[in-house]
Write an enzyme that holds these catalytic residues in place. Structure first.
Site, PDB file in Angstrom:
ATOM      1  N   ASN A  50      47.154 106.556 -23.757  1.00 27.65           N
ATOM      2  CA  ASN A  50      47.738 107.359 -22.667  1.00 27.65           C
ATOM      3  C   ASN A  50      48.878 108.252 -23.180  1.00 27.65           C
ATOM      4  O   ASN A  50      49.546 108.908 -22.391  1.00 27.65           O
ATOM      5  CB  ASN A  50      48.236 106.458 -21.524  1.00 27.65           C
ATOM      6  CG  ASN A  50      49.401 105.579 -21.932  1.00 27.65           C
ATOM      7  OD1 ASN A  50      49.845 105.615 -23.084  1.00 27.65           O
ATOM      8  ND2 ASN A  50      49.913 104.787 -21.000  1.00 27.65           N
ATOM      9  N   SER A 150      52.585  89.877 -33.341  1.00 24.91           N
ATOM     10  CA  SER A 150      53.832  90.152 -34.049  1.00 24.91           C
ATOM     11  C   SER A 150      54.461  88.848 -34.514  1.00 24.91           C
ATOM     12  O   SER A 150      54.334  87.807 -33.852  1.00 24.91           O
ATOM     13  CB  SER A 150      54.780  90.851 -33.070  1.00 24.91           C
ATOM     14  OG  SER A 150      56.083  90.910 -33.598  1.00 24.91           O
ATOM     15  N   TYR A 176      59.519  91.929 -24.445  1.00 25.31           N
ATOM     16  CA  TYR A 176      58.509  92.423 -25.380  1.00 25.31           C
ATOM     17  C   TYR A 176      57.902  91.257 -26.163  1.00 25.31           C
ATOM     18  O   TYR A 176      56.682  91.088 -26.228  1.00 25.31           O
ATOM     19  CB  TYR A 176      59.098  93.458 -26.354  1.00 25.31           C
ATOM     20  CG  TYR A 176      58.151  93.716 -27.508  1.00 25.31           C
ATOM     21  CD1 TYR A 176      56.994  94.473 -27.313  1.00 25.31           C
ATOM     22  CD2 TYR A 176      58.364  93.137 -28.764  1.00 25.31           C
ATOM     23  CE1 TYR A 176      56.081  94.661 -28.361  1.00 25.31           C
ATOM     24  CE2 TYR A 176      57.456  93.326 -29.805  1.00 25.31           C
ATOM     25  CZ  TYR A 176      56.325  94.086 -29.595  1.00 25.31           C
ATOM     26  OH  TYR A 176      55.422  94.253 -30.617  1.00 25.31           O
ATOM     27  N   LYS A 180      53.920  89.508 -26.095  1.00 29.21           N
ATOM     28  CA  LYS A 180      52.995  89.258 -27.214  1.00 29.21           C
ATOM     29  C   LYS A 180      52.569  87.789 -27.208  1.00 29.21           C
ATOM     30  O   LYS A 180      51.410  87.461 -27.425  1.00 29.21           O
ATOM     31  CB  LYS A 180      53.669  89.614 -28.546  1.00 29.21           C
ATOM     32  CG  LYS A 180      53.928  91.100 -28.716  1.00 29.21           C
ATOM     33  CD  LYS A 180      52.707  91.834 -29.205  1.00 29.21           C
ATOM     34  CE  LYS A 180      52.430  93.103 -28.459  1.00 29.21           C
ATOM     35  NZ  LYS A 180      51.275  93.850 -28.890  1.00 29.21           N
TER      36      LYS A 180
HETATM   37  P1  NAD Z   1      53.101 102.837 -31.092  1.00 32.41           P
HETATM   38  O1  NAD Z   1      53.949 102.942 -29.883  1.00 32.41           O
HETATM   39  O2  NAD Z   1      53.262 103.842 -32.163  1.00 32.41           O
HETATM   40  O3  NAD Z   1      51.548 102.830 -30.677  1.00 32.41           O
HETATM   41  C1  NAD Z   1      51.107 102.277 -29.457  1.00 32.41           C
HETATM   42  C2  NAD Z   1      50.195 103.295 -28.801  1.00 32.41           C
HETATM   43  O4  NAD Z   1      49.724 102.755 -27.565  1.00 32.41           O
HETATM   44  C3  NAD Z   1      50.921 104.604 -28.471  1.00 32.41           C
HETATM   45  O5  NAD Z   1      50.183 105.708 -28.976  1.00 32.41           O
HETATM   46  C4  NAD Z   1      50.994 104.624 -26.941  1.00 32.41           C
HETATM   47  O6  NAD Z   1      50.919 105.933 -26.437  1.00 32.41           O
HETATM   48  C5  NAD Z   1      49.804 103.754 -26.573  1.00 32.41           C
HETATM   49  N1  NAD Z   1      49.931 103.061 -25.284  1.00 32.41           N
HETATM   50  C6  NAD Z   1      50.995 102.336 -24.822  1.00 32.41           C
HETATM   51  N2  NAD Z   1      50.716 101.839 -23.608  1.00 32.41           N
HETATM   52  C7  NAD Z   1      49.448 102.225 -23.303  1.00 32.41           C
HETATM   53  C8  NAD Z   1      48.597 102.026 -22.182  1.00 32.41           C
HETATM   54  N3  NAD Z   1      49.006 101.312 -21.107  1.00 32.41           N
HETATM   55  N4  NAD Z   1      47.364 102.574 -22.186  1.00 32.41           N
HETATM   56  C9  NAD Z   1      46.940 103.304 -23.259  1.00 32.41           C
HETATM   57  N5  NAD Z   1      47.705 103.539 -24.335  1.00 32.41           N
HETATM   58  C10 NAD Z   1      48.951 103.000 -24.364  1.00 32.41           C
HETATM   59  O7  NAD Z   1      53.296 101.350 -31.667  1.00 32.41           O
HETATM   60  P2  NAD Z   1      52.829 100.745 -33.058  1.00 32.41           P
HETATM   61  O8  NAD Z   1      54.024 100.513 -33.884  1.00 32.41           O
HETATM   62  O9  NAD Z   1      51.695 101.493 -33.586  1.00 32.41           O
HETATM   63  O10 NAD Z   1      52.344  99.327 -32.558  1.00 32.41           O
HETATM   64  C11 NAD Z   1      50.980  99.071 -32.284  1.00 32.41           C
HETATM   65  C12 NAD Z   1      50.837  97.628 -31.838  1.00 32.41           C
HETATM   66  O11 NAD Z   1      51.341  96.780 -32.852  1.00 32.41           O
HETATM   67  C13 NAD Z   1      51.591  97.284 -30.571  1.00 32.41           C
HETATM   68  O12 NAD Z   1      50.790  96.402 -29.811  1.00 32.41           O
HETATM   69  C14 NAD Z   1      52.822  96.566 -31.068  1.00 32.41           C
HETATM   70  O13 NAD Z   1      53.308  95.649 -30.129  1.00 32.41           O
HETATM   71  C15 NAD Z   1      52.279  95.881 -32.304  1.00 32.41           C
HETATM   72  N6  NAD Z   1      53.299  95.596 -33.319  1.00 32.41           N
HETATM   73  C16 NAD Z   1      54.050  96.628 -33.818  1.00 32.41           C
HETATM   74  C17 NAD Z   1      55.032  96.356 -34.754  1.00 32.41           C
HETATM   75  C18 NAD Z   1      55.927  97.462 -35.278  1.00 32.41           C
HETATM   76  O14 NAD Z   1      57.041  97.165 -35.698  1.00 32.41           O
HETATM   77  N7  NAD Z   1      55.493  98.698 -35.292  1.00 32.41           N
HETATM   78  C19 NAD Z   1      55.221  95.046 -35.212  1.00 32.41           C
HETATM   79  C20 NAD Z   1      54.415  94.032 -34.698  1.00 32.41           C
HETATM   80  C21 NAD Z   1      53.452  94.319 -33.748  1.00 32.41           C
HETATM   81  C1  WQD Z   2      65.199  95.023 -39.386  1.00 28.65           C
HETATM   82  C2  WQD Z   2      66.561  94.616 -39.931  1.00 28.65           C
HETATM   83  C3  WQD Z   2      68.276  94.567 -38.252  1.00 28.65           C
HETATM   84  C4  WQD Z   2      68.257  98.870 -37.431  1.00 28.65           C
HETATM   85  C5  WQD Z   2      61.413  94.436 -34.761  1.00 28.65           C
HETATM   86  C6  WQD Z   2      60.934  93.730 -33.543  1.00 28.65           C
HETATM   87  C7  WQD Z   2      59.765  92.862 -33.889  1.00 28.65           C
HETATM   88  C8  WQD Z   2      58.685  93.658 -34.594  1.00 28.65           C
HETATM   89  C9  WQD Z   2      59.220  94.418 -35.740  1.00 28.65           C
HETATM   90  C10 WQD Z   2      57.126  94.461 -32.990  1.00 28.65           C
HETATM   91  C11 WQD Z   2      67.326  93.660 -39.031  1.00 28.65           C
HETATM   92  C12 WQD Z   2      68.571  95.636 -39.271  1.00 28.65           C
HETATM   93  C13 WQD Z   2      67.984  97.616 -37.939  1.00 28.65           C
HETATM   94  C14 WQD Z   2      69.527  99.478 -37.716  1.00 28.65           C
HETATM   95  C15 WQD Z   2      70.118  97.528 -38.993  1.00 28.65           C
HETATM   96  N1  WQD Z   2      58.116  94.636 -33.732  1.00 28.65           N
HETATM   97  N2  WQD Z   2      68.901  96.955 -38.701  1.00 28.65           N
HETATM   98  N3  WQD Z   2      70.400  98.777 -38.500  1.00 28.65           N
HETATM   99  O1  WQD Z   2      64.290  93.479 -35.598  1.00 28.65           O
HETATM  100  O2  WQD Z   2      63.044  92.608 -37.621  1.00 28.65           O
HETATM  101  O3  WQD Z   2      61.796  93.483 -35.723  1.00 28.65           O
HETATM  102  O4  WQD Z   2      60.336  95.196 -35.313  1.00 28.65           O
HETATM  103  O5  WQD Z   2      56.514  93.464 -32.767  1.00 28.65           O
HETATM  104  O6  WQD Z   2      59.305  92.332 -32.692  1.00 28.65           O
HETATM  105  O7  WQD Z   2      61.999  92.922 -33.045  1.00 28.65           O
HETATM  106  O8  WQD Z   2      63.043  95.064 -37.147  1.00 28.65           O
HETATM  107  O9  WQD Z   2      63.515  97.254 -38.107  1.00 28.65           O
HETATM  108  O10 WQD Z   2      64.649  96.615 -35.935  1.00 28.65           O
HETATM  109  O11 WQD Z   2      65.342  95.500 -38.053  1.00 28.65           O
HETATM  110  O12 WQD Z   2      70.955  96.950 -39.682  1.00 28.65           O
HETATM  111  O13 WQD Z   2      69.815 100.571 -37.273  1.00 28.65           O
HETATM  112  O14 WQD Z   2      67.390  95.791 -40.018  1.00 28.65           O
HETATM  113  O15 WQD Z   2      69.448  93.932 -37.839  1.00 28.65           O
HETATM  114  O16 WQD Z   2      68.052  92.793 -39.855  1.00 28.65           O
HETATM  115  P1  WQD Z   2      63.154  93.579 -36.507  1.00 28.65           P
HETATM  116  P2  WQD Z   2      64.133  96.205 -37.268  1.00 28.65           P
END
Ligand code: NAD
Ligand code: WQD
Length: 367
Positions: A50, A150, A176, A180
């Site tokens: 979306n 995650s 969040y 998950k």
């Molecule tokens: P992102 O926001 O870049 O990508 C998510 C995409 O989903 C976006 O393009 C957004 O437009 C789309 N989206 C959101 N809600 C939607 C909906 N209701 N319908 C259709 N599309 C929708 O995020 P990302 O970093 O690519 O993360 C992808 C997945 O991985 C997520 O589920 C996130 O929770 C998980 N994840 C991400 C991280 C991270 O740090 N990037 C870490 C662990 C898990």
């Molecule tokens: C990494 C380290 C901060 C920003 C998050 C989500 C987790 C997962 C991954 C989706 C930490 C430090 C950060 C800054 C800093 N996402 N930091 N200054 O918190 O490990 O995980 O992303 O599932 O759910 O919580 O990642 O990149 O935010 O932080 O010092 O401006 O960097 O304290 O130690 P995090 P992060």
């Protein structure tokens, strides 16, 4: 509605497809690129997004910029639907229009801080949206799913490294993270209810990096919440200095330690998960870590990025960020045993590839 309305003769002529929800986003776009670069022409990629967190197309352009660039890079077509996973009618149409074999489900809202102020939006998108997707999948006889989970589901580590038997759900500090965890519990119930389901929940640690071409990468809206994009924007001169959240953790230099994993390695992990669906024993729910097994501190990340970019990254110590844990890294051995997957890229690769993207796209896709 549903699969019954689809003419079986029509299905026979259709190309097998993988549905990628959230495929225009950061991890999704890299996975789509990897699949198109590595799979044969007998499979097509269908993306539902979306665009709530991905760069909108320029006027007159139907596809988001990330997917347009991937099509240009690979010479292949991506079937794109600008729709919400909660839009049941639209999702049914997607399943009617394509012979979907399995789904990789990235679509979710992911800003931890925002989830605290907008819990309903997060549970709506991440939990309700996921349930809607599963209902539509079930109605169309599609039961194979790779889910973006995650390391956040582990909460405060009770032991390190974090392996998949570590308890989940306890002490999660934000909606969040809970969304998950809830989705994983729902998927376990689903798999227990019907043996047809095969679900692989990939628990990513900290995804960073970009495609080696530098043409696609992470493009956060507004000020980045995560460390690597923040460092990259300081290095490119968009932000002044990094605030280091806490310097009194019990770690090598007092700053937080995380398991950073290259997004290209993650993409390969998804391909490994898809390959598992061909094995008969791979039914039911499987949670698998995707990490490197090595942790780096915030200051080690800064030093590595400075080395890769040749730029200075000014920083100063600020207060700890609420909800942060001191140290977090994966036991990634289950992924090696089950998916045949290992993270291959180094921290230097992660920084070099991020810098190639950031330096050529200082304002992300809008550059
Ligand atoms: P992102 O926001 O870049 O990508 C998510 C995409 O989903 C976006 O393009 C957004 O437009 C789309 N989206 C959101 N809600 C939607 C909906 N209701 N319908 C259709 N599309 C929708 O995020 P990302 O970093 O690519 O993360 C992808 C997945 O991985 C997520 O589920 C996130 O929770 C998980 N994840 C991400 C991280 C991270 O740090 N990037 C870490 C662990 C898990
Ligand atoms: C990494 C380290 C901060 C920003 C998050 C989500 C987790 C997962 C991954 C989706 C930490 C430090 C950060 C800054 C800093 N996402 N930091 N200054 O918190 O490990 O995980 O992303 O599932 O759910 O919580 O990642 O990149 O935010 O932080 O010092 O401006 O960097 O304290 O130690 P995090 P992060």
């Amino acid at each position: 509605m549903g699969g019954d309305t689809l003419n079986e003769d029509k299905r026979i002529d259709m190309t097998r497809a993988i549905l990628v929800t959230g495929g225009a986003g950061y991890v999704g776009s890299h996975t789509v690129a990897y699949l198109l670069e590595n799979m044969g022409n007998d499979l097509e990629i269908v993306v539902v997004d979306n665009l709530i967190n991905s760069y909108r197309s320029k006027p007159g352009q139907k596809k988001p910029e990330s997917l347009r660039i991937i099509e240009d890079m690979t010479g292949k077509t991506i079937h794109f639907y600008n729709c919400d996973i909660r839009d049941v009618q639209a999702m049914h149409r997607v399943f009617q229009n394509h012979l979907i074999e399995c789904v990789i489900h990235f679509a979710a809202l992911k800003a931890v801080g925002e989830s605290v102020t907008k819990p309903l939006e997060y549970y709506q998108a991440n939990v309700s949206g996921t349930c809607t997707l599963f209902e539509v999948m079930r109605d169309h006889g599609v039961h194979k799913l790779v889910y973006s989970s995650s390391c956040t589901v582990y909460g405060e580590p009770q032991r390190l490294p974090l392996d998949e038997t570590h308890p989940t759900g306890a002490g999660l500090t934000n909606p969040y993270g809970r969304s998950k965890y809830f989705c994983e519990e729902i998927m376990k119930d689903l798999c227990a209810s019907d043996k047809k389901w095969s679900v692989i929940s990939l628990r990513y640690f900290n995804p960073v990096g970009a495609h080696p071409s530098g043409r696609i990468g992470e493009d956060p809206r507004g000020t980045p919440n995560n460390l690597m994009p923040y460092i990259a924007q300081v290095a490119v001169g968009r932000l002044e200095e990094l605030q280091v959240f806490g310097s009194d953790y019990p770690t090598v230099d007092g700053t937080g330690v995380r398991d950073y994993v290259h997004v290209q390695d993650l993409a390969e992990g998804h391909a490994g998960a898809l390959a598992c669906f061909n094995k008969t024993e791979f039914t039911g729910f499987h949670a698998i870590n995707l990490g490197t097994g090595t942790g780096y501190s915030v200051l080690q990340m800064v030093a590595a990025f400075e080395a890769a970019s040749g730029k200075r990254v000014p920083w100063r110590v600020a207060a700890r960020r609420a909800g942060d844990v001191a140290v977090n890294y994966a036991d990634a051995s289950l992924a090696a045993r089950t998916l045949g997957w290992r993270a291959r890229r180094t921290l230097a690769d992660m920084c070099a590839d991020t810098w190639r993207w950031q330096s050529t796209h200082p304002h992300g896709y809008a550059t």
